[in-house]
Design a protein around this motif. Structure first.
Motif, PDB file in Angstrom:
ATOM      1  N   SER A  37       0.700  -1.117  -0.044  1.00 22.27           N
ATOM      2  CA  SER A  37       0.008  -0.035   0.134  1.00 22.27           C
ATOM      3  C   SER A  37       0.762   1.277   0.064  1.00 22.27           C
ATOM      4  CB  SER A  37      -0.874   0.166   1.403  1.00 22.27           C
ATOM      5  OG  SER A  37      -1.695  -1.143   0.968  1.00 22.27           O
ATOM      6  N   GLU A  89      -6.579  -2.442  -3.600  1.00 31.21           N
ATOM      7  CA  GLU A  89      -6.675  -0.909  -4.154  1.00 31.21           C
ATOM      8  C   GLU A  89      -5.802  -1.007  -5.319  1.00 31.21           C
ATOM      9  OE1 GLU A  89      -3.151   0.469  -1.093  1.00 31.21           O
ATOM     10  OE2 GLU A  89      -5.210   1.160  -0.888  1.00 31.21           O
ATOM     11  N   PRO A 141      -9.415   3.329  -3.628  1.00 30.31           N
ATOM     12  CA  PRO A 141      -9.267   2.000  -2.403  1.00 30.31           C
ATOM     13  C   PRO A 141     -10.130   0.840  -2.823  1.00 30.31           C
ATOM     14  CG  PRO A 141      -9.685   4.401  -1.594  1.00 30.31           C
ATOM     15  CD  PRO A 141      -9.936   4.270  -2.959  1.00 30.31           C
TER      16      PRO A 141
END
Length: 230
Positions: free
Chosen positions: A9, A118, A41
């Motif tokens: 991330s 994501e 997201p």
């Protein structure tokens, strides 16, 4: 597993910030073309709005450059509320609207089908405005004619300058698309490198364990043979 997801991330966020900075730098000025890269997201939908005038033409291009599966849903909705484009779980797409309505077009990217991953999405909006194309003659007509410009026609000069400007803008658009492709290829290479390294280490450990088991078994066989002989 959680640490790996957090590291992934963080890398995606840094990549999105880098591409966004470059895109905003190229988007300064009076240019109507837009390049934008954002982080979508997991399990969410993001919408953007683009204002257009009537009787123009608009080109929308998007591509997923990072994230599991490299796919998102895309919808293009006209100012009157009609859904002009609907893509489901697509990695990229190019769509044209000609002519456009006056108002705000809505560009929606859907990642609701992915609950864990994501995505980083790059999209570009190119507007060829017919009204702005004819806005220049009044400004050029006010230029005073001198003896050094007698041999040249003012319209020819303006046409050549407009052609150069359009080619420069197209070059910027192509470069932005190539940067998005490069970012997606880099993400795929890094992801594949991690998988290859993991499975290679796992196979190496299995081979070492099998070799140790074979050596241990052979040693015990020879020990049993010596005991029988004695």
């Amino acid at each position: 597993m959680h640490c790996a997801q957090r590291m992934m991330s963080a890398q995606l966020c840094l990549l999105a910030c880098f591409i966004l900075k470059v895109g905003l730098t190229l988007g300064l000025g009076k240019n109507q073309d837009i390049q934008f890269t954002f982080l979508l997201p997991a399990g969410s939908t993001e919408c953007f709005y683009q204002t257009t005038r009537g009787n123009d033409n608009m080109e929308v291009e998007y591509q997923v450059i990072a994230g599991s599966g490299l796919d998102v849903g895309f919808a293009l909705i006209s100012p009157s509320g009609y859904k002009l484009v609907s893509d489901f779980r697509s990695s990229d797409g190019i769509h044209m609207v000609d002519p456009t309505e006056g108002g705000d077009y809505r560009l929606c990217f859907d990642n609701s089908f992915s609950k864990l991953s994501e995505k980083i999405v790059f999209f570009e909006v190119i507007i060829n405005s017919q009204s702005s194309a004819g806005a220049g003659p009044d400004q050029w007509a006010n230029v005073a004619t001198t003896d050094s410009l007698v041999e040249y026609q003012l319209e020819d000069i303006r046409a050549m300058l407009d052609s150069v400007y359009q080619h420069l803008q197209r070059s910027l658009q192509v470069q932005a698309s190539l940067r998005a492709f490069e970012a997606r290829d880099r993400y795929l290479l890094e992801d594949n490198l991690w998988r290859v390294s993991f499975w290679s280490c796992l196979n190496l450990l299995v081979m070492l364990a099998v070799a140790a088991a074979q050596i241990y078994t052979l040693q015990h066989l020879f020990d049993d043979t010596k005991r029988v002989c004695t």
